[in-house]
Motif scaffolding. Structure first.
Motif, short mmCIF file in Angstrom:
data_model
loop_
_atom_site.label_atom_id
_atom_site.label_comp_id
_atom_site.label_asym_id
_atom_site.label_seq_id
_atom_site.Cartn_x
_atom_site.Cartn_y
_atom_site.Cartn_z
N ASP A 9 0.82 -1.21 0.00
CA ASP A 9 0.00 0.00 0.00
C ASP A 9 0.86 1.26 0.00
N SER A 39 -3.90 5.98 5.54
CA SER A 39 -5.26 5.48 5.70
C SER A 39 -6.27 6.47 5.11
N GLU A 43 -8.07 5.63 1.68
CA GLU A 43 -9.41 5.26 2.15
C GLU A 43 -9.47 3.79 2.54
N LYS A 44 -8.45 3.38 3.32
CA LYS A 44 -8.33 2.01 3.81
C LYS A 44 -7.99 2.06 5.29
N ARG A 45 -8.47 1.12 6.04
CA ARG A 45 -8.12 1.02 7.47
C ARG A 45 -7.03 -0.02 7.71
N MET A 47 -3.65 -1.89 5.97
CA MET A 47 -2.68 -1.73 4.89
C MET A 47 -1.44 -2.58 5.15
#
Length: 86
Positions: A9, A39, A43-45, A47
């Motif tokens: 990521d 994050s 837009e991810k919690r 990674m």
């Protein structure tokens, strides 16, 4: 330094010459600020991060509100017993 990744990521490298640290060998302190940063942008919690230092390492990261969680392989740096008296 940090950059968006492909296989991972994001990537990072940490340099702190003023503190006489030529390069950070993958520690949590640097990632406590990088995880919320990425994050929000990705837009991810959850990674996966790769630090590209000479020792290198992969961190499995989770952003949970005001907390961050990290997992990965580690090397024991120090061991101690704390005794707190009143």
């Amino acid at each position: 330094m940090t950059a968006k990744g492909g296989e991972y990521d994001f990537f990072s490298r940490g340099f702190f010459p003023k503190l006489k640290i030529n390069e950070d060998p993958v520690t949590g302190s640097l990632h406590c600020s990088l995880i919320p940063f990425w994050s929000e942008r990705l837009e991810k919690r959850e990674m996966v991060e790769k630090q590209l230092s000479s020792r290198g390492g992969t961190l499995y990261c989770k952003h949970e509100g005001i907390r961050v969680k990290m997992a990965g392989k580690a090397a024991l740096y120090s061991s101690a017993d704390l005794h707190i008296g009143y």
